[in-house]
Design an enzyme around this catalytic site. Structure first.
Site: not given
Length: 384
Positions: A147, A285, A314, A333
């Protein structure tokens, strides 16, 4: 037989999709640089389906149960009473995603004596305590490159959205308004700006390539300098570190892995050294930046905008200050979890499982920790 514990994000609030916006995906056989896409022996899912939520199960159930293994899928991952915590104690393999990370701390690894493999369905294994994995002999693998382009596209979108102030202008339309002065009062052109990336690996370099046609001046810093031919091709300016680069940039994008050398890198001092009115985009991050220093820089006007899709923890709590700070373009995210990317990281996860369960070598580029040491991509991205 193995017990596989898979932690995925929750299904859509309206239920698992019955139809999708598109009927197919473009055919892509190799990534930039020539690495092939995941090559599992088979898949049991439709490309383009929602695979990263609990009902999608990464398309793994038929494969694993057909071989006699046990698959447990949950979204309940946080706290001592979570299903993840309960099921971890006898799990052989844990699968998690960066978007909904099951934090494999040293304490949790110690509670899982059977644990042999931790797989990141995506890129970025910093939710795993790598030192503890090394000590325990746990293999850590991720689906490298699956990705990267997805994240690069997301970062470019955020850069354009911030500089052009797209989101507030769109909200004016949704609210029934038409005040052009309000819509353009913070809108600028990207053309001619100086844009720099902290790290120029697969994602950072892809961002630079996508921005080059916008006639911007491109800068980068990285532990590993790019080949001279690439620097000439994109007219890149190299800087030895972030501190020497950011004062020159109108836009900075962060694309480095999280490790002790990058944690807290963008603190009060580094943010203060950026140009007044600069934009910061972080799809890497959250802990690479100082959370509250970012808020203060936006409130004071030193930063013109901040966007990203990475938070800590998260999922982010409802009162996280990034939800309400001014001039932000935050998303949950999602940059690396498009339906296109999910097809690739689900296939890569299955490839890793096939290799591991059959006793075959896992691709070197997928490895982060193996044999009690950093390996493959992990040896390149992290330092011992």
């Amino acid at each position: 037989m193995a017990k596989v514990l898979c932690v995925l994000y929750e299904d859509p609030t309206g239920g698992y999709p019955k139809t999708y916006a598109r009927d197919d995906l473009p055919l892509i056989e190799t990534y930039p640089g020539g690495q092939t896409l995941p090559t599992p022996k088979a898949v049991d899912f439709t490309p383009g389906a929602l695979l990263g939520s609990v009902s999608g199960e990464l398309g793994l159930r038929e494969f694993l149960e057909g071989r006699g293994h046990t698959l447990v899928v949950t979204s309940d991952k946080d706290g001592p009473d979570s299903e993840f915590e309960r099921e971890l104690v006898d799990a052989d393999i844990v699968i998690s995603q960066p978007f909904w990370p099951a934090y494999l701390t040293a304490e949790r690894i110690a509670k899982a004596p059977n644990l042999k493999l931790a797989v990141t369905a995506g890129i970025g294994s910093d939710h795993v305590d790598l030192a503890a994995a090394i000590e325990r002999g746990v293999t850590v693998a991720e689906v490298t490159y699956c990705n990267s382009i997805s994240v690069a596209e997301h970062a470019v979108m955020m850069i354009l959205s911030l500089v052009r102030d797209y989101l507030p202008a769109h909200q004016i339309v949704r609210d029934g308004g038409w005040n052009i002065a309000d819509a353009v009062a913070r809108s600028y052109d990207v053309e001619g700006m100086h844009v720099g990336t902290v790290a120029a690996g697969r994602i950072g370099l892809a961002i630079l390539r996508r921005l080059a046609p916008f006639d911007v001046h491109l800068h980068y810093t990285d532990r590993h300098r790019l080949p001279e031919s690439v620097e000439r091709e994109l007219n890149l300016v190299f800087h030895p570190d972030a501190a020497s680069m950011v004062p020159h940039c109108d836009v900075v994008t962060i694309n480095a892995p999280l490790h002790p050398e990058t944690e807290g890198l963008f603190d009060e001092a580094l943010l203060g050294s950026m140009k007044r009115g600069a934009y910061l985009v972080n799809t890497a991050r959250a802990k690479i930046v100082d959370r509250d220093a970012v808020v203060r820089a936006l409130e004071s006007g030193h930063l013109a905008g901040y966007a990203g899709d990475v938070w800590y923890p998260q999922p982010a709590p409802a009162d996280h200050p990034w939800r309400t700070m001014p001039h932000h373009g935050m998303t949950p995210h999602i940059s690396g979890s498009s339906l296109s990317a999910q097809t690739r990281y689900a296939a890569g996860t299955r490839e890793i499982l096939e290799n591991f369960l059959d006793g075959d070598p896992i691709r070197d580029e997928y490895l982060i920790v193996d044999g009690g040491k950093l390996a493959g991509t992990g040896a390149h991205s992290y330092s011992s």
